[in-house]
Design an enzyme around this catalytic site. Structure first.
Site, PDB file in Angstrom:
ATOM      1  N   THR B  91      76.908 -48.291  33.277  1.00  0.00           N
ATOM      2  CA  THR B  91      76.171 -47.462  33.270  1.00  0.00           C
ATOM      3  C   THR B  91      75.306 -46.795  33.296  1.00  0.00           C
ATOM      4  O   THR B  91      74.300 -45.632  32.746  1.00  0.00           O
ATOM      5  CB  THR B  91      77.869 -46.500  33.604  1.00  0.00           C
ATOM      6  OG1 THR B  91      78.021 -46.341  31.855  1.00  0.00           O
ATOM      7  CG2 THR B  91      78.532 -46.358  34.077  1.00  0.00           C
ATOM      8  N   THR B 167      79.779 -52.830  29.374  1.00  0.00           N
ATOM      9  CA  THR B 167      80.814 -52.882  28.506  1.00  0.00           C
ATOM     10  C   THR B 167      81.440 -53.932  28.134  1.00  0.00           C
ATOM     11  O   THR B 167      82.307 -54.862  27.018  1.00  0.00           O
ATOM     12  CB  THR B 167      80.871 -52.147  27.547  1.00  0.00           C
ATOM     13  OG1 THR B 167      81.832 -51.041  27.796  1.00  0.00           O
ATOM     14  CG2 THR B 167      79.403 -51.612  27.192  1.00  0.00           C
ATOM     15  N   ASP B 168      82.162 -54.169  28.556  1.00  0.00           N
ATOM     16  CA  ASP B 168      83.830 -54.607  29.701  1.00  0.00           C
ATOM     17  C   ASP B 168      83.553 -56.303  28.790  1.00  0.00           C
ATOM     18  O   ASP B 168      84.134 -56.567  27.907  1.00  0.00           O
ATOM     19  CB  ASP B 168      84.748 -54.837  30.436  1.00  0.00           C
ATOM     20  CG  ASP B 168      85.392 -53.235  29.906  1.00  0.00           C
ATOM     21  OD1 ASP B 168      84.788 -53.003  29.573  1.00  0.00           O
ATOM     22  OD2 ASP B 168      86.264 -52.999  30.960  1.00  0.00           O
ATOM     23  N   LYS B 246      84.186 -56.644  21.588  1.00  0.00           N
ATOM     24  CA  LYS B 246      84.067 -55.121  21.790  1.00  0.00           C
ATOM     25  C   LYS B 246      85.607 -54.948  21.169  1.00  0.00           C
ATOM     26  O   LYS B 246      86.316 -55.293  21.390  1.00  0.00           O
ATOM     27  CB  LYS B 246      83.857 -54.792  23.474  1.00  0.00           C
ATOM     28  CG  LYS B 246      84.424 -53.317  23.369  1.00  0.00           C
ATOM     29  CD  LYS B 246      84.632 -53.217  25.616  1.00  0.00           C
ATOM     30  CE  LYS B 246      84.132 -51.877  25.337  1.00  0.00           C
ATOM     31  NZ  LYS B 246      84.598 -51.703  26.667  1.00  0.00           N
TER      32      LYS B 246
END
Lengths: 483, 431
Positions: B91, B167-168, B246
């Site tokens: 995004t 980001t995952d 993460k």
């Protein structure tokens, strides 16, 4: 300005209201309580950017804010804020209770509820929403408010998130407290059908009453906000915010009309702007009128279908309006409108009706008076903190009265004792018979002849305080002094 | 009559004649939602859903002309370094079409500068879209394509490459690129956003600006991840691509260096504080080593695990297996009684399998090292041919897949795996 000077029709008066009311319970998109109290233990700093739309245009107000390079300082208590308020977690599903309350208000306003509710993101760049937008949804349209001067239309009813509260600002920062952020708000916007300044107050009052009738609104300062939009021919639309009190509305409106008329007479241009209602009823410039807000879908909240069943269920369970409740109490118990209103607004109807049912020999108005006014009187007359008086104390004392063990006058004395935490000694207040009282008075007139009526009065009252009605003594004194 | 399309201005006419028509812009409706409703954006900007059953017709008032203005090309500034921004999805570079509410990705240099104007004062940009995908959809094949594209950019002489990424799985990509891009001459920095860039509060701005700042201010020549250091918009961390993970599903500061410090703290104004040692350019040829063996699995050891679950990887011809062990790197391999007698089957299976494939032990604790010498369990596993992975389990996974594909035998793969390549084997852990 003298009241009644303005011919609202003649000046082309147009006026509508926008009412924001906080709802109690949980926040709209997380599980935080609306009114927890804790120390502010969370602090962080953010910036908000002007975001270009797909076509590349950036809101001028937004760019202006960004150029200033302002920092936003946030503080809050972890007891009523969580990652959702910090914009560190997506919103949870909408708070169904709050939504149902808002739908209930919509139905009370006879509005049409939309088939499917879509939450939107309304761009906000002043930092008052940590995310940079406010979540808001249109839930119903085309309601009406019945007033003494005809119907006022309610084109839209929305449910949205409350913004954070500004606490401080400096040259390069604005500080907000987040404890308020995310509280459910109902927004009710009326059409410009309001006829005059008094009518604005009446309409705002009715909306407030309808909102409170749900029993699910936050009470107290800042929990309801009335904004007045108004214009006159040759003037410009201004929005006046920040009314502390409903009673200020007519005066503020009239003063604003006067201000605009003066500017028109001087040939000056009136700007479209947002103004603040001051305590002296004048208004002051707050900010330019914002452009039309940019709304885009809140994709983290799926649309919510409102079925016929939902509406029927809510519609069949509408709360009785406060005005209706007052009228019912007034009629049923033959009370003054004043007392009936107080019973409802002080939320003591249950206790009151319970006591009325229990004590046949005590008039309802005495019971109402005992519940509502006697504690206040104890405080003002005796300077005793009446906060300790319980409903059980009141019930006990009224039971003595009901059984004829004490005269009416003893009620306040006994409750004052209760307030002080003393044992209630009923024997002290045993009623005095007419014969005894008459005998006493006649004897006194003989023993201490030649004194003034008030002196006699003082002596008798000293002995019989709380046992005998003062008026009865005065009547007897007058009777025998004349003789 | 023409079918109305999303974006058209329409009037919704109801079957019930007493109901006045609703005017607005027809909105697209997400496919996963029931199709019993039509969504209209009213003049006020609000969307509402209208039940189709109640609608008589939808009349077009004005067709939507979806054409966009073309943008002025931007001038390069002679005194600024040139960097490349490659977009893979996520995004970070999306904009909202306020008319339809659709989020669209935009990443021409012009679009990027429009969204992130301060980048224009830091660097000259060349940019390209490589993929437009959620990072959770990324396959090892995509890693190889991306590595090749980065190599192209580097050959064109840029001072650094920024890769925008969901980001995952960003840390998987940063780790694999650390192995595939050998002897990098310039920094490659992955940047993501935990809040989409359509909102004023997006973390994308600071992450991207700090990445550009870092490229101009450091001689780092590895793969890094540049993300928010804390919840505030004050500075970012640049993490070494093989040591980062993460650690939060939604917060801005989700990315953490594990068992080591980040490389640097980077402030919006360009101030950089270096926090740990980092790779600098070497006088050797930049090389692309982009093979990857997909048949590597990960198993999380847990109470109740059976031999069957582990055996699955042998049966299905896997070349490598990462065990995410408990504690220091353990698995249930000790027989104590009747209940635990199948533990022997687990140990036997590992013993047998390690002759044909590389079996590696990492730790599910995330923090702390693996040590197979402390307890008998660890020693049993070592004897069974399991080798310790003194690195993050995810890094171990991509490193093993890469090592197996780029060597000729299991033994060679084991050796390559055990060698520190990009700082993934942390030899000194501090508090």
């Amino acid at each position: 300005m003298e009241k009644g000077n303005i011919d609202y029709g003649l000046i082309g008066f147009k006026c509508g209201l926008e009412i924001h009311q906080q709802l109690s319970g949980k926040k709209l998109f997380c599980n935080c309580p609306v009114n927890a109290e804790g120390k502010d233990d969370v602090r962080f700093e953010r910036k908000i950017r002007a975001v270009a739309g797909e076509t590349g245009e950036v809101d001028t107000a937004a760019r202006y804010e960004m150029k200033k390079g302002r920092k936003f300082l946030y503080e809050s208590s972890s007891s009523n804020t969580c990652l959702v308020e910090y914009d560190e977690e997506p919103p949870h599903p909408v708070n169904r209770d709050a939504l149902e309350t808002a739908l209930t208000v919509a139905l009370l306003l006879k509005a049409k509820v939309v088939d499917e509710i879509h939450f939107m993101r309304k761009t906000v760049v002043d930092g008052s929403n940590v995310s940079g937008f406010q979540r808001t949804a249109l839930i119903a349209t085309d309601g009406i408010i019945e007033t003494s001067k005809g119907n006022v239309s309610v084109p839209t009813i929305c449910i949205e998130e409350e913004a954070a509260q500004k606490v401080e600002h400096g040259e390069d920062f604005v500080k907000y407290n987040l404890n308020r952020l995310g509280i459910p708000l109902i927004e009710i916007a009326t059409g410009t059908d309001i006829m005059d300044a008094e009518h604005a107050k009446e309409t705002a009052g009715i909306i407030g009453m309808i909102l409170r009738s749900t029993g699910k609104v936050v009470r107290g300062i800042g929990s309801i906000r009335q904004d007045v939009n108004l214009s006159i021919s040759g003037g410009a639309r201004t929005e006046v915010k920040g009314f502390q009190d409903l009673r200020a509305i007519p005066k503020v409106i009239d003063f604003e009309i006067e201000r605009q008329q003066k500017l028109i007479a001087e040939g000056k241009k009136i700007e479209q702007e947002v103004r603040k209602a001051e305590s002296d009823f004048t208004t002051s410039f707050l900010r330019p009128m914002p452009g039309s807000s940019r709304l885009y879908p809140e994709t983290d909240i799926p649309p919510i279908e409102i079925t016929k069943d939902d509406i029927e269920k809510l519609g069949g369970n509408l709360p009785k309006l406060i005005t209706q409740k007052v009228e019912d109490v007034e009629k049923k118990y033959s009370l003054s409108n004043e007392l009936a209103k107080e019973i409802i607004s002080e939320d003591v109807l249950d206790v009151f009706s319970h006591l009325v049912k229990k004590f046949d020999n005590v008039e309802p108005k005495v019971i109402a008076h005992t519940i509502l006014n006697i504690p206040k009187e104890i405080k003002t007359r005796f300077g005793i903190d009446s906060g300790k008086i319980t409903h059980e104390d009141i019930e006990l004392v009224l039971s003595f009265l009901n059984a004829g063990k004490i005269p009416k006058e003893a009620v306040i004395e006994l409750l004052a004792s209760a307030a002080k935490g003393e044992e209630l000694d009923v024997s002290k207040y045993a009623p005095v018979s007419e014969d005894v009282l008459e005998g006493e008075i006649r004897q006194m007139l003989i023993d201490k002849a030649g004194l003034s009526t008030s002196a006699y009065m003082g002596m008798i009252m000293g002995k019989y305080r709380g046992k005998v009605d003062g008026k009865r003594i005065l009547d007897l004194l007058n009777k025998y002094i004349k003789e | 009559m023409k079918q109305p399309k999303a974006g058209d201005k329409v009037s919704v006419v109801f079957k019930n004649k007493n109901e006045s028509p609703v005017e607005g812009i027809l909105m697209p409706r997400a496919e996963i939602l029931s199709d019993g409703f039509v969504v209209v954006k009213l003049k006020s900007g609000y969307n509402i859903g209208i039940e189709k059953k109640r609608i008589k017709s939808i009349e077009i008032i004005e067709k939507y002309d979806g054409k966009k203005k073309s943008k002025e090309p931007i001038m390069q500034k002679a005194n600024l370094p040139r960097i490349s921004i490659l977009h893979t999805g996520g995004t970070i570079a999306s904009k909202v079409d306020y008319r339809t509410g659709a989020v669209v990705a935009r990443f021409s240099p012009e679009d990027l500068l429009e969204m992130f104007p301060e980048l224009g004062d830091i660097v000259n940009i060349q940019s390209r879209e490589i993929f437009q995908m959620f990072s959770e959809d990324m396959e090892p094949e995509h890693w190889a394509i991306l590595a090749k594209e980065i190599a192209e950019e580097i050959k064109s002489g840029v001072s650094g490459v920024i890769v925008t990424h969901g980001t995952d799985t960003m840390s998987y990509t940063s780790a694999v690129l650390s192995f595939m891009l050998k002897n990098l001459p310039v920094p490659v920095i992955l940047v993501g956003a935990q809040r989409s860039s359509d909102r004023g509060s997006s973390d994308a701005y600071l992450n991207l600006v700090c990445a550009a700042r870092f490229i101009t201010k450091s001689s780092f020549s590895g793969v890094g991840v540049c993300m928010h250091a804390g919840t505030g918009d004050d500075f970012c961390f640049v993490h070494n691509g093989v040591n980062v993970r993460k650690m939060h599903s939604s917060s801005r500061n989700a990315f953490e260096s594990i068992n080591t410090k980040p490389i640097a703290k980077v402030f919006h104004d360009g101030n950089v504080e270096f926090l740990s040692e980092y790779k600098t350019p070497v006088d050797e040829k930049f090389e692309l080593i982009d093979g990857f063996e997909k048949k590597v699995g990960i198993v999380k050891i847990r109470p109740g695990i059976t031999e069957k679950e582990i055996h699955f990887f042998e049966k299905n011809d896997y070349s490598g297996l990462i065990l995410e062990g408990t504690g220091l790197g353990h698995a249930p391999v000790t027989v104590l009684d009747d209940i635990t007698k199948h533990h022997k089957d687990i140990l036997d299976a590992l013993h047998k399998m390690s002759k044909k494939m590389v079996i590696v032990m990492a730790t599910q604790c995330v923090y702390g090292d693996v040590n197979l010498n402390v307890y008998s369990t660890g020693r049993d596993l070592l004897n069974a041919g399991v080798i310790p992975a003194n690195m993050l389990a995810e890094t171990a996974y991509v490193k093993l897949g890469w090592a197996i594909a780029n060597t000729k035998s299991i033994d060679e793969a084991r050796k390559l795996f055990a060698k520190s390549i990009a700082g993934e084997i942390v030899e000194r852990l501090s508090l």
